[in-house]
Design an enzyme around this catalytic site. Sequence first.
Site: not given
Lengths: 116, 243, 317
Positions: C32, C35, C40, C55, C106, C146, C148, C151, C164
């Site tokens: 996918l 990370g 992932v 993950k 997701v 983190d 952003k 994420n 994340d």
Amino acid sequence: MNKILLGLVLGAILGAIDGMTAWFTPAVRAQLAGIIVGSTIKGIIAGVLIGVFARKVHSLALGIVFGLGVGLILAFIVAQMQHGYYFEIMLPGGMVGLIVGYATQRYGRVSQLQQT
Amino acid sequence: MSLTPQGGNFPLTRHSVVLAAQSNDPAVRSRAIDAIAAAYWKPVYKYVRMKWNISTDDAADFTQEFFTRLLEKEFLDSYDSAKGRLRTFLRTCADHLFMKQMRDANRLKRGAGCAHLALDFEEAERELAAVTAAESPEDSFDKEWMRSLFALGLERLRAGCESEGKLIHFALFERYDLNDADPKPSYAQLASEFGLAATDVTNYLAFARREFRRCVLDQLRDMTATDEEFRREAQALLGVETR
Amino acid sequence: MKRLSDSVVARLQADMQVPDLTGTRYAVVRYLARGGMGSVWLAEDTILKRRVALKVLDLVAPAADLPARLLQEARILASLEHPGIVPVHDAGTLADGRAFYCMKYVEGQTLAQYIAERNLTDRLRLLERIAEPLDFAHARGIIHRDLKPENIMIGAFGEVLVMDWGLAKAGAPGLRSGENGSARGSILGTAGYMSPEQARGDAEVDHRTDIFSLGAILWFLLKGAPPTDQPAVTATVPRPLAAVCRKAMAADPSMRYQSAGALAADVAHYLNGAPVRAYRESLLERAARIYARHRTAVVLVAVYLLMRLLFILFAHR
């Protein structure tokens, strides 16, 4: 402010203003006080009716149409009693109804009891 | 089941070929240089061919001399794994040696008594013909390094499968994962070809892939001096970025 | 052995990273994304017959403490049961020695993809839904560190998820970051979205570092890019919103909004035509805002008054 109270206050204020404009018509200036009181009462009746409607029906479009209708009907009755001035009485009356119809739907608060 | 007793655990200290190549024992050193040459001779050969545009014979002689000098401890004694990767160090050494030879006007003496390595330069030359013009010598060096590591990992896998009596696992892996054919054979086709159940094909391939991963990483461990270098080289090998 | 072709080398390189799921209930479907600490993978839970996301640490982790950090991330996620935070189902170690955790898969878009086709109002409404899970985490002593656009995911049904949590710092007992986990004093995060105190490597950053990042995300929602310096007023960014960004991204944490909810509330005020706390408006701006908020009512009253005026004028002719 809840919808009925908002309708009542707005109807009263706009009705009173509506009545006061009669001062600019010299022919009826002598009956100005009666006109203001009558117009205010008409505004209050319209406002309460529109407020009750707004409480039952949650639709901006229907609220406006109902307000316009109530304003026109009450103004028509007043014009009948005056035996004339249909246009001068019904157009502002309808307009006041429309504004109150819009305001009660847009700004009137739904009561807690209704929400639950 | 793992083909080697060490499994996937990485020892805290190890006697890698890099350390062995710095040994004072000539026999130990020779074995270590053989191992380093197995992984690096093609990258070095192709790198000098591409970067300096020299003839095939000169490049072959240069490559032989390069690894002979490694054996003579000319380069590796100055290698400090804390300062950089072996891969980068060897490439830089190749550059230095070439420049030195140019300066000495003694360039690329053929057959200078250093042909102790049996290297197939003709094969390397055929492979070089397939390299695209857009590829830099440095990129080619790194790509060949990766190819050599995988090839050596495959040799380990084959040897391990042979000793464990699991050659069918290797044959399946070779037929499916090392096969350039498009489309690939299906697991059902492989099952009928090898006389196995389809679930066995899945399991055997999973085993072979798992062992291949381990063999490649073991090979890489041998070619690096420290854990830190191993981790960095493994990240490069796996093509993953870290933050 | 015959030479390995480029395509075979590329395939073997890709295969090296495929997690070995032998002995687990999962089967790899496809890769996918990458990370912070690994990759992932989309996998199938063979027992429950549903798709999940795994993950997984890289085959050779670049740092020895990463397995512990991944486990800590899983524990933090597990402690945060909120619709805006992806739920964790499982965690452990794979046959190839790699640490992993399993979470809900997701299906959706990243924030950048989502806002590309949305108007300003839709974009701004997202901020409140990003702030909710953050407030939830902050109330439990967990800082994301983190935040952003990459994420933040928007699911197929419009659900907003903060992803994340690999750099998250937990203050709660049992989840507290170890010295090696989110190492004290180390610089972790993403430039452009990282608060000054985090960029300096201050040991004691608090939840207001996330408020700074949320301010930067607001700027991203407005401009489609992170702020390069202090958010400035531009032709495309309304002054009140630029002021909200500036307050959220104040260098001094005490000058920022003190909660994600407070920041989101100020944005909601803007959307509702109400005054924004971070911005002192002029009389003209206030009039324009009130007009914009009550445009129909103002027009209706104006029409009424105009009509009355016309009646008076005609009556005197």
